[in-house]
Design a protein around this motif. Structure first.
Motif, PDB file in Angstrom:
ATOM      1  N   VAL A 165      -4.478   0.422 -18.476  1.00  0.00           N
ATOM      2  CA  VAL A 165      -3.843   1.753 -18.466  1.00  0.00           C
ATOM      3  C   VAL A 165      -2.323   1.664 -18.666  1.00  0.00           C
ATOM      4  O   VAL A 165      -1.618   2.658 -18.553  1.00  0.00           O
TER       5      VAL A 165
ATOM      6  N   PRO B  27      -1.726   8.520  -5.196  1.00  0.00           N
ATOM      7  CA  PRO B  27      -1.901   7.224  -5.891  1.00  0.00           C
ATOM      8  C   PRO B  27      -2.255   7.395  -7.361  1.00  0.00           C
ATOM      9  O   PRO B  27      -1.802   6.611  -8.202  1.00  0.00           O
ATOM     10  N   ASN B  28      -3.066   8.421  -7.676  1.00  0.00           N
ATOM     11  CA  ASN B  28      -3.490   8.575  -9.070  1.00  0.00           C
ATOM     12  C   ASN B  28      -2.417   9.220  -9.960  1.00  0.00           C
ATOM     13  O   ASN B  28      -2.638   9.467 -11.135  1.00  0.00           O
TER      14      ASN B  28
ATOM     15  N   ILE C 169       0.303   3.131 -11.469  1.00  0.00           N
ATOM     16  CA  ILE C 169       0.425   1.779 -10.920  1.00  0.00           C
ATOM     17  C   ILE C 169      -0.928   1.086 -11.080  1.00  0.00           C
ATOM     18  O   ILE C 169      -1.962   1.680 -10.810  1.00  0.00           O
ATOM     19  N   GLY C 170      -0.903  -0.158 -11.533  1.00  0.00           N
ATOM     20  CA  GLY C 170      -2.148  -0.926 -11.620  1.00  0.00           C
ATOM     21  C   GLY C 170      -2.277  -1.779 -10.369  1.00  0.00           C
ATOM     22  O   GLY C 170      -1.281  -2.326  -9.893  1.00  0.00           O
ATOM     23  N   MET C 171      -3.488  -1.831  -9.829  1.00  0.00           N
ATOM     24  CA  MET C 171      -3.637  -2.613  -8.603  1.00  0.00           C
ATOM     25  C   MET C 171      -4.860  -3.515  -8.681  1.00  0.00           C
ATOM     26  O   MET C 171      -5.921  -3.103  -9.165  1.00  0.00           O
TER      27      MET C 171
ATOM     28  N   ARG D 150       0.832  -1.213   0.000  1.00  0.00           N
ATOM     29  CA  ARG D 150       0.000   0.000   0.000  1.00  0.00           C
ATOM     30  C   ARG D 150       0.863   1.259   0.000  1.00  0.00           C
ATOM     31  O   ARG D 150       0.444   2.295  -0.521  1.00  0.00           O
TER      32      ARG D 150
ATOM     33  N   GLY E 296     -10.139   3.727 -16.670  1.00  0.00           N
ATOM     34  CA  GLY E 296      -8.817   4.348 -16.527  1.00  0.00           C
ATOM     35  C   GLY E 296      -8.391   5.095 -17.796  1.00  0.00           C
ATOM     36  O   GLY E 296      -7.742   6.139 -17.733  1.00  0.00           O
TER      37      GLY E 296
ATOM     38  N   ALA F  23      -6.720  -3.206 -14.530  1.00  0.00           N
ATOM     39  CA  ALA F  23      -5.465  -2.649 -14.027  1.00  0.00           C
ATOM     40  C   ALA F  23      -4.421  -2.569 -15.143  1.00  0.00           C
ATOM     41  O   ALA F  23      -3.613  -1.639 -15.178  1.00  0.00           O
TER      42      ALA F  23
ATOM     43  N   PHE G 113      -1.290   4.463  -1.014  1.00  0.00           N
ATOM     44  CA  PHE G 113      -2.442   4.528  -0.105  1.00  0.00           C
ATOM     45  C   PHE G 113      -2.010   4.705   1.341  1.00  0.00           C
ATOM     46  O   PHE G 113      -2.830   4.999   2.199  1.00  0.00           O
TER      47      PHE G 113
END
Lengths: 267, 353
Positions: free
Chosen positions: B150, B72-73, B77-79, B47, B99, B147, B52
């Motif tokens: 993008v 985070p945006n 990063i794809g999660m 995280r 996305g 995820a 996060f």
């Protein structure tokens, strides 16, 4: 088991008593509203009321106030409830208590407070113009509707894993406004609608704010007609009840729709 | 310089240190697993990489850029989450497009990427379905594709298989690994399931009490555990307590028998006690000529696991587990039988605390 001694018998008795208690006055009012023409049942009282230009003006005014209140309420409550659930979960009881205050503090106290705070000799003389007073009316109605709107939206948010949805959207590049508009709002729309119908029902018949702030709303009009006419107030009461029931019915409908979606989601 | 560099990462919650001095360098295209029990800090590190959580100290560099102060945006990063986190109000295709729309891509590009992603997860015909109309496995595949749509620099998977049933878990982990290999995307996978970590990863970080206990390939982690925790968490072990008799030759005494590890114990001196781990599959029942280590014991119970039979033998005060392949023509021993447990001392693992 003997029917007369069973729970079902007493349940039917209680239900019948409840129906009679609530329905009899309404049936009586409705019946009376049909007797404007002597010797026959007619919709004359409804024709007179619906044709009265003051009815149309006040009803339209109250509808406008209700719609504005719903918009302001949604803009205030949805981001607040979302933020409290997301970032300040420990503050939830405090926020809930604040939103319940309008149920404890009478509307007349709130409106006197407004008049004292925003009279023509104050720094923000909102009561000095019709537009300013309308702003006060919408603000006041938003406060009155707060317990219902907040609870509806908060319950809607409870069914969502908003933390994970927010994080998923953030990882895809979205900011908080996009997340609110594209993800949170559409997912609590049913809850918002339910809060909106309650708000509409409250605002449409509200009397205290409109009378004390001297605005041409539906509540004072109903009072005026009630004080001066015989059959029309009965017709007006039936119309007002119908509007409230329509709102409640629509609320039930959208709530059922929401339950249906939830069942599907967790299948 | 590595593609992802985590240096001296630390996280404190109200005076409680949950991640301590965590360091990791991940090369581009690598698949790294964070393995550990609940509360070991693996998800907290993930995280922090995602943005996060804010580190209390330390740095995180992705492709040479320090991202600690980025939201985070802004990290690209794809999660993928354990709870899928698909947007319930959007169809599969709309979820995949989300996305890309946020990034302001053209309609044509969004359309072609969505189709490409649907093909990648083999769900071309389900684009117009809503999440509630999909199974758990399908939802997680959509979450993975969303995820990846993008084109993130880094893919983070937070226990993505935990909510699925066993059969789907195995097929999906193979699918995830195959997609990761195909796209050569740098991936961090958080799990508490050792089988997942061992079967999927290029390297594994075994975490314990907020620290990385060991970093290594699955082979190294399983066969050369550096700590007692790693040995016990990854696979099953039997711990034998011996006494060092000659550190240079690696000799030690176990239950009165002198044995040799065949390698020096440079950090120990004569008379030191030594903890040795024996994997259940490294021990055999009965005397085996090439296995010098022999212990006498009594069979406590026998568990038939299909292809494998696990026998628990009481040796002195301790109980050893032994795994042997099922042989249809040889009946397993009965509880209470006197047996000899044989093992090669060279296969014993020396455990540090």
């Amino acid at each position: 088991m003997n029917f007369w001694r069973s729970n079902r018998f007493w349940a039917w008795i209680a239900l019948s008593f409840g129906i009679l208690y609530f329905a009899l006055p309404l049936i009586g009012t409705f019946e009376f509203s049909l007797r404007m023409k002597r010797g026959e049942y007619s919709l004359e009282a409804y024709r007179v009321i619906l044709g009265d230009p003051r009815f149309q003006a006040t009803f339209l005014y109250s509808v406008m106030m209700a719609l504005l209140t719903i918009v302001v309420g949604v803009l205030l409550v949805v981001p607040t409830a979302y933020w409290v659930r997301l970032k300040l979960p420990r503050w939830r009881p405090v926020v809930e208590f604040i939103t319940l205050l309008p149920l404890i503090i009478p509307a007349i106290v709130i409106v006197f407070g407004y008049i004292r705070m925003y009279n023509t000799s104050s720094a923000l003389p909102l009561t000095g113009s019709a537009f300013g007073t309308d702003i006060l009316m919408v603000a006041g109605y938003t406060v009155l509707a707060l317990p219902y709107m907040y609870r509806a939206v908060d319950t809607g948010l409870r069914t969502l894993d908003i933390t994970t949805l927010t994080e998923a959207a953030e990882s895809l590049g979205a900011n908080k406004i996009t997340i609110l508009a594209k993800i949170i709002l559409p997912n609590v729309l049913v809850a918002i609608l339910s809060g909106a119908f309650l708000t509409f029902a409250i605002v449409i018949g509200e009397f205290v704010f409109a009378a004390l702030l001297n605005r041409p709303a539906f509540g004072p009009f109903m009072q005026l007609i009630g004080a001066n006419r015989a059959y029309e107030p009965a017709a007006l009461a039936v119309i007002a009840f119908s509007i409230t029931w329509l709102c409640m019915g629509l609320m039930q409908l959208v709530t059922r729709l929401q339950q249906h979606t939830q069942v599907k989601q967790f299948r | 310089m590595a593609f992802l560099e985590i240096s001296n990462l630390q996280k404190d919650y109200a005076g409680n240190r949950v991640v301590e001095n965590f360091n990791l360098a991940v090369e581009q295209g690598e698949f790294i697993s964070f393995l550990g029990p609940s509360g070991c800090g693996k998800t907290t590190v993930l995280r922090m990489v995602a943005g996060f959580e804010t580190p209390s100290a330390g740095s995180i560099r992705i492709d040479g850029k320090d991202v600690v102060n980025l939201k985070p945006n802004q990290r690209n990063i794809g999660m993928v989450f354990q709870a899928y986190a698909l947007f319930p109000n959007m169809t599969v295709a709309q979820n995949l497009a989300f996305g890309l729309k946020v990034a302001g891509k053209s309609k044509a590009e969004i359309e072609s990427t969505v189709q490409e992603m649907l093909a990648l997860i083999k769900l071309e015909e389900l684009g117009q379905r809503y999440p509630f109309q999909l199974s758990g496995g399908q939802q997680q595949r959509v979450a993975l594709a969303r995820a990846l749509a993008v084109k993130p620099k880094l893919l983070l998977l937070d226990e993505p298989l935990s909510a699925l049933d066993a059969k789907i878990r195995v097929s999906l982990r193979e699918e995830i690994r195959s997609i990761q290999r195909k796209l050569q995307i740098t991936t961090i996978f958080v799990t508490h399931d050792q089988e997942e970590a061992l079967s999927m990863s290029d390297r594994i970080v075994v975490m314990h009490k907020g620290k990385a206990d060991q970093l290594g390939t699955p082979f190294e982690i399983y066969n050369q555990p550096k700590t007692r925790f790693v040995a016990s968490f990854v696979g099953t072990i039997n711990v034998l307590e011996g006494v060092v008799t000659n550190p240079q030759t690696g000799s030690f005494k176990l239950n009165g028998t002198e044995l040799s590890l065949g390698r020096s114990l440079s950090k120990l001196k004569m008379g030191d006690s030594i903890a040795l781990a024996l994997r259940p599959e490294a021990a055999s029942l009965g005397q085996v000529a090439r296995k010098a280590g022999q212990l006498q014991g009594i069979v406590q119970d026998v568990n038939f696991l299909g292809s494998v039979i696990r026998v628990r033998v009481k040796v002195g005060e301790s109980v050893l587990s032994l795994d042997g392949f099922n042989q249809p023509l040889v009946a397993p021993p009965k509880a209470g039988a006197q047996v000899i447990v044989s093992f090669s001392p060279e296969e014993l693992l020396v455990l540090a605390d």
